[in-house]
Design an enzyme around this catalytic site. Structure first.
Site, PDB file in Angstrom:
ATOM      1  N   GLU A   1      -9.850   6.622   3.795  1.00  0.00           N
ATOM      2  CA  GLU A   1     -10.732   5.672   4.472  1.00  0.00           C
ATOM      3  C   GLU A   1      -9.892   4.425   4.737  1.00  0.00           C
ATOM      4  O   GLU A   1      -8.920   4.162   4.049  1.00  0.00           O
ATOM      5  CB  GLU A   1     -11.928   5.310   3.585  1.00  0.00           C
ATOM      6  CG  GLU A   1     -11.673   4.200   2.555  1.00  0.00           C
ATOM      7  CD  GLU A   1     -10.637   4.540   1.494  1.00  0.00           C
ATOM      8  OE1 GLU A   1     -10.512   5.729   1.137  1.00  0.00           O
ATOM      9  OE2 GLU A   1      -9.950   3.613   1.013  1.00  0.00           O
TER      10      GLU A   1
ATOM     11  N   SER B   1       1.464  -9.909  -0.921  1.00  0.00           N
ATOM     12  CA  SER B   1       1.137  -8.477  -0.819  1.00  0.00           C
ATOM     13  C   SER B   1       1.520  -7.867   0.526  1.00  0.00           C
ATOM     14  O   SER B   1       1.766  -6.662   0.617  1.00  0.00           O
ATOM     15  CB  SER B   1      -0.352  -8.266  -1.076  1.00  0.00           C
ATOM     16  OG  SER B   1      -1.132  -9.105  -0.235  1.00  0.00           O
TER      17      SER B   1
ATOM     18  N   LYS C   1       0.804  -1.228   0.000  1.00  0.00           N
ATOM     19  CA  LYS C   1       0.000   0.000   0.000  1.00  0.00           C
ATOM     20  C   LYS C   1       0.833   1.273   0.000  1.00  0.00           C
ATOM     21  O   LYS C   1       0.417   2.292  -0.524  1.00  0.00           O
ATOM     22  CB  LYS C   1      -0.966  -0.007   1.176  1.00  0.00           C
ATOM     23  CG  LYS C   1      -2.063  -1.050   1.005  1.00  0.00           C
ATOM     24  CD  LYS C   1      -3.342  -0.653   1.664  1.00  0.00           C
ATOM     25  CE  LYS C   1      -4.485  -1.558   1.256  1.00  0.00           C
ATOM     26  NZ  LYS C   1      -4.331  -2.939   1.759  1.00  0.00           N
TER      27      LYS C   1
HETATM   28  C1  LIG Z   1      -5.199  -3.958   1.548  1.00  0.00           C
HETATM   29  C2  LIG Z   1      -4.499  -5.218   1.297  1.00  0.00           C
HETATM   30  C3  LIG Z   1      -4.894  -6.083   0.242  1.00  0.00           C
HETATM   31  C4  LIG Z   1      -6.100  -5.845  -0.608  1.00  0.00           C
HETATM   32  O1  LIG Z   1      -6.067  -4.687  -1.379  1.00  0.00           O
HETATM   33  P1  LIG Z   1      -5.800  -4.686  -2.939  1.00  0.00           P
HETATM   34  O2  LIG Z   1      -6.079  -3.282  -3.325  1.00  0.00           O
HETATM   35  O3  LIG Z   1      -6.741  -5.657  -3.569  1.00  0.00           O
HETATM   36  O4  LIG Z   1      -4.389  -5.066  -3.152  1.00  0.00           O
HETATM   37  C5  LIG Z   1      -4.138  -7.220   0.007  1.00  0.00           C
HETATM   38  N1  LIG Z   1      -3.074  -7.542   0.780  1.00  0.00           N
HETATM   39  C6  LIG Z   1      -2.674  -6.752   1.799  1.00  0.00           C
HETATM   40  C7  LIG Z   1      -1.489  -7.163   2.598  1.00  0.00           C
HETATM   41  C8  LIG Z   1      -3.371  -5.570   2.098  1.00  0.00           C
HETATM   42  O5  LIG Z   1      -2.966  -4.809   3.122  1.00  0.00           O
END
Ligand SMILES: *Cc1c(COP(=O)(O)O)cnc(C)c1O
Length: 393
Positions: free
Chosen positions: A111, A377, A89
């Protein structure tokens, strides 16, 4: 086939900017300026420098040997979990705050559901000395206490939202309300590839550093700059958009998106928006939305707070509709199992969101020469309570 946004802000039939009249001027202003600013040398230099020295990019592309053996192919993990603040993010919030500054905005709103985007936004506001207000459903404030404390320590004001179910959808409504009251001095940092055009495209471009790096890293490691498969989880779609961005037009690359099945897509407790959603408008974008027969948004459910969004980015809705991407729903128990598996065989504790992408591995048939790139992610620190409680049960 063109999978990128067109000049009207649409991906096929999805996207657009369905916003109140009062926001028209400021969204139009953003739309007229974001590409030019992002393409300027001055922006690129500052952005790339921060990605390198502050976030710690490039993130490694790691050949997970034991996982590869288990799945009978060659699996490379794109390690977004190693970024500052623990997920992808931050790539987006840094880009948007640099844009906000160049557009003369002084006040940042955001948000957040699980709090990950809130923390990433509060972090860049501390870095850039900007006022930061984060809207968060009261239920989530209670559920995600550590992230609330982090945001406060970083100097942000967390505003608990008590309307509706007091979760992400309600926090987003409140952020939009604030934006309507302060359109001239406020920049709304949206955390995923959602919202009115140009947000989905802008966020996808900011996350596209992920696939830019994958191309270079694969070329070095295997002498070919593309994989056979790309795998990522989707909440709103930003880590997936970043992972696939530079491969959309390469049809040798199969794209697999993992959404949150929750307790199962037929149980009424699911967040599998692509499979369960119908065409509607949410947060200014025409896309697939989980809704009842009256068009009221249905509360999604997933064990993973980052995936329980009732909509999906318009880019991803279009990729599913055109069959460019295969979409799999991974249930809570499958994600948990995949998270424990990765932890035990590779020593990496993934975020629960990322565990959904890992859970998709079992559902695919690979050949031994296949090269698979899977984006981790985020890291699992924030999910430890859930992991530990799942063992006790
Ligand atoms: C917020 C988040 C997501 C989901 O958000 P996307 O916009 O779909 O990437 C996925 N993995 C992690 C670790 C997150 O913090």
């Amino acid at each position: 086939m063109n999978y990128q946004v067109n000049e009207n802000g649409f991906y096929g039939t999805f996207g657009g900017a369905y916003i109140p009249e009062i926001l028209h001027g400021c969204v139009e202003n953003l739309r007229n300026n974001y590409l030019q600013i992002m393409d300027s040398e001055d922006f690129k230099q500052e952005y790339d420098q921060l990605l390198q020295d502050y976030v710690g990019r490039p993130s490694p592309l790691y050949l997970a040997q034991r996982l590869s053996e288990q799945c009978g192919c060659n699996i490379y993990l794109k390690r977004e979990d190693l970024n500052h603040t623990g997920a992808h993010k931050i790539n987006n919030t840094i880009g948007q705050i640099l844009l906000a500054r160049r557009m003369g905005k002084r006040r940042i709103i955001a948000e957040t559901g699980a709090g990950q985007h809130g923390v990433a936004t509060a972090t860049v506001c501390a870095l850039m000395n900007m006022e930061c207000i984060v809207y968060m459903g009261k239920t989530d404030v209670e559920r995600q206490h550590v992230n609330v404390q982090k945001m406060q320590m970083l100097g942000a004001t967390v505003r608990p939202v008590t309307s509706g179910n007091m979760t992400l959808k309600d926090a987003t409504n409140e952020a939009i309300r604030d934006w309507c009251c302060h359109p001239s001095d406020t920049f709304y940092i949206i955390g995923s590839t959602v919202g009115p055009h140009p947000y989905p495209d802008m966020v996808a471009r900011m996350q596209s550093v992920i696939s830019r790096e994958i191309k270079k890293q694969l070329a070095e490691k295997i002498g070919r700059d593309y994989p056979d498969y790309l795998l990522a989880c989707v909440g709103g779609g930003s880590n997936a958009a970043g992972t696939i961005y530079h491969y959309l037009d390469n049809d040798k690359v199969k794209i697999v998106l993992a959404e949150a099945g929750g307790k199962g897509i037929d149980t009424g407790m699911s967040a599998a928006t692509i499979q369960l959603g119908k065409l509607g408008v949410i947060h200014g974008s025409k896309t697939l939305v989980m809704q009842n027969e009256d068009g009221q948004i249905e509360e999604p459910y997933s064990i993973s707070a980052g995936l329980d969004y009732p909509g999906i980015g318009p880019m991803h809705a279009n990729l599913a509709a055109t069959k460019r991407a295969a979409v799999l729903a991974i249930n809570d128990d499958e994600a948990l199992e995949a998270a424990f598996n990765l932890t035990r065989i590779e020593g990496i504790i993934p975020a629960l969101e990322s565990a959904h992408a890992l859970g998709a591995l079992k559902k695919l048939k690979f050949s031994p020469t296949d090269v698979v790139v899977l984006t981790v992610s985020g890291r699992g620190d924030k999910d430890m309570d859930t992991y530990i409680n799942s063992i006790k049960k």
